[in-house]
Design a protein around this motif. Structure first.
Motif, short mmCIF file in Angstrom:
data_model
loop_
_atom_site.label_atom_id
_atom_site.label_comp_id
_atom_site.label_asym_id
_atom_site.label_seq_id
_atom_site.Cartn_x
_atom_site.Cartn_y
_atom_site.Cartn_z
N ILE A 3 0.88 -1.46 0.01
CA ILE A 3 0.01 -0.40 0.17
C ILE A 3 0.69 1.35 -0.09
O ILE A 3 2.00 1.45 0.82
CB ILE A 3 -1.35 0.07 0.93
CG1 ILE A 3 -1.72 -1.41 0.81
CG2 ILE A 3 -1.87 1.53 1.43
CD1 ILE A 3 -2.48 -1.66 2.12
N ILE A 4 0.88 2.15 -1.16
CA ILE A 4 1.37 3.03 -1.44
C ILE A 4 1.26 4.42 0.08
O ILE A 4 2.56 5.13 -0.02
CB ILE A 4 1.35 3.76 -2.77
CG1 ILE A 4 1.99 2.45 -3.57
CG2 ILE A 4 2.15 5.07 -2.97
CD1 ILE A 4 1.50 2.64 -4.74
N SER A 5 0.27 4.89 0.27
CA SER A 5 0.58 5.70 0.68
C SER A 5 -1.48 5.38 1.78
O SER A 5 -2.04 4.65 1.89
CB SER A 5 -0.36 7.02 -0.08
OG SER A 5 -0.50 8.37 0.26
N ARG A 9 0.18 3.12 4.96
CA ARG A 9 1.47 3.06 3.88
C ARG A 9 2.78 2.22 3.92
O ARG A 9 2.48 1.75 5.66
CB ARG A 9 1.67 4.70 4.25
CG ARG A 9 2.73 4.66 3.40
CD ARG A 9 3.16 5.95 3.38
NE ARG A 9 4.74 6.47 2.97
CZ ARG A 9 5.29 8.08 2.34
NH1 ARG A 9 4.56 8.72 3.21
NH2 ARG A 9 5.88 7.62 1.18
N ASP A 26 3.23 -0.75 -8.73
CA ASP A 26 3.48 -0.40 -7.34
C ASP A 26 3.70 0.91 -8.32
O ASP A 26 3.24 2.56 -8.26
CB ASP A 26 4.34 -0.11 -6.86
CG ASP A 26 3.83 -1.01 -5.51
OD1 ASP A 26 2.80 -1.95 -5.76
OD2 ASP A 26 4.90 -1.28 -4.97
N LYS A 29 0.65 2.01 -10.35
CA LYS A 29 -0.53 2.73 -8.86
C LYS A 29 -0.38 3.66 -8.39
O LYS A 29 -1.00 4.38 -8.04
CB LYS A 29 -0.05 1.26 -8.23
CG LYS A 29 -1.78 1.73 -7.65
CD LYS A 29 -2.03 0.36 -6.24
CE LYS A 29 0.00 0.07 -5.22
NZ LYS A 29 -0.88 -0.76 -4.04
N GLU A 30 1.55 4.73 -8.67
CA GLU A 30 0.93 5.51 -7.58
C GLU A 30 1.37 6.18 -8.45
O GLU A 30 0.35 7.82 -8.00
CB GLU A 30 3.09 5.68 -7.39
CG GLU A 30 3.02 6.92 -6.49
CD GLU A 30 4.09 6.88 -5.72
OE1 GLU A 30 5.14 7.25 -5.02
OE2 GLU A 30 5.48 5.56 -6.16
N PHE A 33 -3.00 7.67 -8.87
CA PHE A 33 -3.36 7.93 -7.47
C PHE A 33 -2.73 8.99 -7.55
O PHE A 33 -3.84 10.36 -7.17
CB PHE A 33 -3.06 7.09 -5.97
CG PHE A 33 -4.44 6.17 -5.72
CD1 PHE A 33 -5.74 6.48 -5.21
CD2 PHE A 33 -4.00 4.58 -6.58
CE1 PHE A 33 -6.16 5.25 -5.33
CE2 PHE A 33 -4.62 3.65 -6.18
CZ PHE A 33 -6.24 4.15 -5.81
N ASN A 56 -5.30 -5.11 -4.47
CA ASN A 56 -4.31 -4.49 -4.52
C ASN A 56 -4.88 -2.71 -4.67
O ASN A 56 -4.73 -1.84 -3.78
CB ASN A 56 -3.50 -4.59 -5.89
CG ASN A 56 -2.74 -3.84 -5.64
OD1 ASN A 56 -2.22 -2.39 -4.69
ND2 ASN A 56 -1.66 -3.35 -7.49
N TYR A 59 -7.48 -1.59 -1.40
CA TYR A 59 -6.85 -1.47 -0.60
C TYR A 59 -6.37 -0.41 -0.89
O TYR A 59 -6.42 0.57 0.27
CB TYR A 59 -6.10 -2.45 -0.37
CG TYR A 59 -6.04 -4.17 0.11
CD1 TYR A 59 -7.22 -4.17 -0.10
CD2 TYR A 59 -5.07 -4.99 -1.38
CE1 TYR A 59 -7.84 -5.45 0.66
CE2 TYR A 59 -5.63 -6.25 -1.58
CZ TYR A 59 -6.90 -6.70 -0.61
OH TYR A 59 -7.02 -8.10 -0.59
N GLU A 60 -5.63 0.65 -2.09
CA GLU A 60 -5.23 1.02 -2.05
C GLU A 60 -6.42 3.04 -1.42
O GLU A 60 -6.21 3.47 -0.38
CB GLU A 60 -4.76 1.74 -3.52
CG GLU A 60 -3.31 2.99 -3.42
CD GLU A 60 -2.08 2.54 -2.00
OE1 GLU A 60 -1.94 4.03 -2.12
OE2 GLU A 60 -1.74 1.94 -2.59
N ARG A 64 -6.61 5.58 1.70
CA ARG A 64 -6.75 6.53 1.17
C ARG A 64 -8.00 7.59 1.69
O ARG A 64 -8.97 8.83 1.93
CB ARG A 64 -6.34 7.23 0.20
CG ARG A 64 -5.23 7.01 -0.31
CD ARG A 64 -4.97 6.92 -1.38
NE ARG A 64 -3.97 6.38 -2.07
CZ ARG A 64 -2.49 7.32 -2.87
NH1 ARG A 64 -2.95 8.35 -3.01
NH2 ARG A 64 -1.52 6.43 -2.53
#
Length: 179
Positions: A3-5, A9, A26, A29-30, A33, A56, A59-60, A64
């Motif tokens: 999870i990027i953020s 995170r 990733d 995805k980044e 977003f 994936n 969850y992101e 958020r």
């Protein structure tokens, strides 16, 4: 995948090898977003994640603060994995459903701020996705449909097409009613 953020995170998620999935990278995805963050308050949106796979993208959105995320996949093992992972991460706003994407779009009566679809790259019905989303009025005003697809597919002639972004082998096409 991770999870990027957001409130989870950096959390790594290990999917079992037996799931028939190709998670969004990733990097892509980044980038996705970052774009969505410029158009939406991600903590105030309703999301539909079609071909959810490992969850994936769901969850992101949940990390958020998305209000509600429907994660739809036709594979029961994927749905079970998303449900289990959502419970572990305490993402109560994720609802995983087993359904064929086309059937779901035909029967759905709810509207969403963001509809994300990541069908298998060799799937032969990519063109049906924007058709059904707009025909059934599934986007809220100013909402986006985002389809991940291979470079061999182009949606540029579709009347609701907004833009395409490329991130290596990952391509996102954005559609909107009001842009």
């Amino acid at each position: 995948m991770r999870i990027i953020s957001g409130n989870r995170r950096g959390k790594r998620i290990e999917a079992p090898d037996n799931l028939p999935v190709r998670p969004t990278t990733d990097f892509a995805k980044e980038s996705l977003f970052n774009i969505l963050n410029n158009y939406f308050h991600l903590d105030a949106i309703q999301v539909l994640d079609l071909f959810a796979g490992t969850g994936n993208i769901s969850y992101e959105f949940a990390a958020r603060g998305a209000l509600q995320v429907y994660a739809v996949d036709n594979n029961q093992n994927c749905v079970n994995f998303i449900n289990g992972t959502s419970q572990k991460l305490q993402f109560n706003q994720i609802m995983a459903l087993r359904s064929d994407a086309i059937g779901f779009l035909k029967s759905c009566r709810q509207q969403f701020n963001v509809i994300f679809a990541d069908p298998p790259y060799d799937w032969e019905s990519h063109a049906q996705l924007p058709l059904l989303v707009f025909e059934n009025q599934l986007l809220l005003p100013d909402g986006f449909l985002v389809i991940e697809h291979p470079v061999t597919i182009s949606f540029k002639e579709h009347p609701k097409f907004y833009q395409q972004r490329n991130y290596g082998r990952v391509n996102f096409s954005f559609f909107a009613e009001n842009l």
